[in-house]
Each structure stands twice: as structure tokens, then as C-alpha cells.
Design a protein around this motif. Structure first.
Motif, PDB file in Angstrom:
ATOM      1  N   SER A   1       4.769  -3.329  14.375  1.00  0.00           N
ATOM      2  CA  SER A   1       6.302  -2.764  15.095  1.00  0.00           C
ATOM      3  C   SER A   1       5.982  -3.543  16.432  1.00  0.00           C
ATOM      4  CB  SER A   1       7.870  -2.351  15.288  1.00  0.00           C
ATOM      5  OG  SER A   1       7.436  -1.138  15.645  1.00  0.00           O
TER       6      SER A   1
ATOM      7  N   SER B   1       6.597  -1.494  19.156  1.00  0.00           N
ATOM      8  CA  SER B   1       6.217   0.136  18.919  1.00  0.00           C
ATOM      9  C   SER B   1       4.746  -0.007  19.789  1.00  0.00           C
ATOM     10  CB  SER B   1       6.555   0.829  18.767  1.00  0.00           C
ATOM     11  OG  SER B   1       8.112   1.439  18.250  1.00  0.00           O
TER      12      SER B   1
ATOM     13  N   GLY C   1       5.557   0.607  25.004  1.00  0.00           N
ATOM     14  CA  GLY C   1       6.095   0.497  23.413  1.00  0.00           C
ATOM     15  C   GLY C   1       5.989   1.843  22.786  1.00  0.00           C
TER      16      GLY C   1
ATOM     17  N   LEU D   1       7.680   5.301  19.917  1.00  0.00           N
ATOM     18  CA  LEU D   1       8.603   5.798  18.309  1.00  0.00           C
ATOM     19  C   LEU D   1       9.092   6.890  18.756  1.00  0.00           C
ATOM     20  CD1 LEU D   1       6.141   7.129  16.383  1.00  0.00           C
ATOM     21  CD2 LEU D   1       5.186   4.841  17.634  1.00  0.00           C
TER      22      LEU D   1
ATOM     23  N   THR E   1      11.839   5.949  14.476  1.00  0.00           N
ATOM     24  CA  THR E   1      12.484   4.398  14.892  1.00  0.00           C
ATOM     25  C   THR E   1      11.875   4.068  15.609  1.00  0.00           C
ATOM     26  OG1 THR E   1      14.577   6.075  14.319  1.00  0.00           O
ATOM     27  CG2 THR E   1      14.047   3.260  15.663  1.00  0.00           C
ATOM     28  N   ASP E   2      11.175   2.848  15.196  1.00  0.00           N
ATOM     29  CA  ASP E   2      10.821   2.252  16.095  1.00  0.00           C
ATOM     30  C   ASP E   2      11.376   0.949  17.104  1.00  0.00           C
ATOM     31  OD1 ASP E   2      10.446  -0.434  14.626  1.00  0.00           O
ATOM     32  OD2 ASP E   2       9.471   0.605  13.383  1.00  0.00           O
ATOM     33  N   ASP E   3      10.536  -0.040  17.840  1.00  0.00           N
ATOM     34  CA  ASP E   3      10.444  -0.982  18.716  1.00  0.00           C
ATOM     35  C   ASP E   3      11.383  -2.590  18.121  1.00  0.00           C
ATOM     36  OD1 ASP E   3      11.079   0.259  20.933  1.00  0.00           O
ATOM     37  OD2 ASP E   3       9.076  -0.207  21.525  1.00  0.00           O
ATOM     38  N   GLY E   4      11.427  -2.409  16.719  1.00  0.00           N
ATOM     39  CA  GLY E   4      11.540  -3.424  16.030  1.00  0.00           C
ATOM     40  C   GLY E   4      10.080  -4.142  15.940  1.00  0.00           C
TER      41      GLY E   4
ATOM     42  N   HIS F   1      17.967  -1.493  10.284  1.00  0.00           N
ATOM     43  CA  HIS F   1      18.246  -2.026  11.852  1.00  0.00           C
ATOM     44  C   HIS F   1      19.090  -1.479  12.260  1.00  0.00           C
ATOM     45  CE1 HIS F   1      15.468  -4.931  10.808  1.00  0.00           C
ATOM     46  NE2 HIS F   1      15.777  -4.943   9.388  1.00  0.00           N
TER      47      HIS F   1
ATOM     48  N   GLY G   1      15.384  -2.452  17.580  1.00  0.00           N
ATOM     49  CA  GLY G   1      14.976  -1.190  17.142  1.00  0.00           C
ATOM     50  C   GLY G   1      15.155  -1.248  15.402  1.00  0.00           C
ATOM     51  N   ARG G   2      14.423  -0.253  15.157  1.00  0.00           N
ATOM     52  CA  ARG G   2      14.370  -0.446  13.606  1.00  0.00           C
ATOM     53  C   ARG G   2      13.880   1.126  13.046  1.00  0.00           C
ATOM     54  NH1 ARG G   2       9.828  -4.435  11.523  1.00  0.00           N
ATOM     55  NH2 ARG G   2       8.754  -2.747  11.970  1.00  0.00           N
ATOM     56  N   SER G   3      14.738   1.682  11.990  1.00  0.00           N
ATOM     57  CA  SER G   3      14.003   2.927  11.388  1.00  0.00           C
ATOM     58  C   SER G   3      14.010   3.199   9.911  1.00  0.00           C
ATOM     59  CB  SER G   3      15.413   3.906  11.913  1.00  0.00           C
ATOM     60  OG  SER G   3      15.980   4.209  12.647  1.00  0.00           O
TER      61      SER G   3
END
Length: 145
Positions: free
Chosen positions: A61, A63, A69, A71, A87-90, A125, A129-131
Motif C-alpha cells: 500500500s 503506507s 505513510g 498504518l 488500516t493503511d493508506d490504500g 475501502h 485508505g483500505r482496512s
């Protein structure tokens, strides 16, 4: 609604830099929080899966690609389950996917292990970001402290 709504629970959240060195830091943080609150075999599974999610966030990601970046790790537990989320920065170039690793693969086992060991798992999403999350149920957990 959170999966533990209506039950007594403990919950924690911490932000880590999006770098490889953060993976053992995530693991140590979770170990410190859950030792004595979760039976040792269950704790080992939680730490393994959480490490895999953190490593994936850094490797796959933004991140891990962006200088700033990060998480965010969420942990929650009740008397019958542990819920963990990273959860990251996608990423516009990758999405979480389970891949059965070949015998000679050095990597690629992260989500395969999560799929194998977790009671439930998934991803969503969150804006850019994305979890990715997992839950382990019916564990030998100690009373809420």
C-alpha cells in the motif's frame, strides 16, 4: 455496528509509521496488551495474523511507499473473541487477495494464513485508505480487565 456491540469489551488503537520496522512494533504492542487477557495459543494466532496484515500494509500500500505513510491498528476483545484491523493508506495498484502459496515461494502467505486461521476476515475501502480485518471467535479468553 461493531461485532461486539452489547458485550463488555476492551479496545485499543495505535498509529505506526508505514515502514518494515513497524511490523515487530505492532506485534510487541499487541502482545503487551493481550498477554494475560488471551490464552497463549490464541495469542500466538492473533500475533501471527496481525503481523501478516501489518506487513501487507507496508509492502502493498501507499503506507509503505510514501515518506509519511502510516498504518493504524485497531484491537478489540470480548470474553469470546478478538477483532483486529489494520488500516493503511490504500493502493491503486493492488487489492487484498488470497493466493495459495507454491512450495518454493518465499512470501505470499499472509492472507492465505488469515483465511485459514481466522473465524472471519474481510476488507473495505475507507476513502483513499483500505482496512483489512480478522476475527477469532470462541477462544479461551480471560475475564475483561
Amino acid at each position: 455496528m461493531m461485532p461486539w456491540a452489547g458485550e463488555p469489551y476492551s479496545a485499543w488503537r495505535k498509529v505506526f509509521p508505514g515502514r518494515v520496522a513497524s511490523v515487530p512494533e505492532v506485534r510487541a504492542w499487541a502482545r503487551e496488551l493481550l498477554t494475560g487477557r488471551v490464552a497463549a495459543p490464541a495469542l500466538d494466532d492473533v500475533l501471527l495474523l496481525l503481523s501478516e496484515l501489518a506487513a501487507n500494509a507496508v509492502a502493498h500500500s501507499d503506507s509503505g511507499r510514501a515518506k509519511d505513510g502510516r498504518l493504524t491498528v485497531y484491537l478489540a476483545r470480548t470474553t469470546t473473541m478478538v477483532h483486529a484491523q489494520v488500516t493503511d493508506d490504500g493502493s491503486v495498484t493492488s487489492a487484498p487477495a488470497v493466493r495459495v502459496p507454491e512450495a518454493d515461494d518465499d512470501g505470499g502467505r499472509g492472507l492465505w494464513l488469515v483465511d485459514l486461521l481466522a473465524t472471519e476476515w474481510g476488507f473495505q475501502h475507507d476513502g483513499p485508505g483500505r482496512s483489512v480485518w480478522f476475527q477469532l471467535n470462541n477462544m479461551q479468553l480471560r475475564d475483561i480487565q
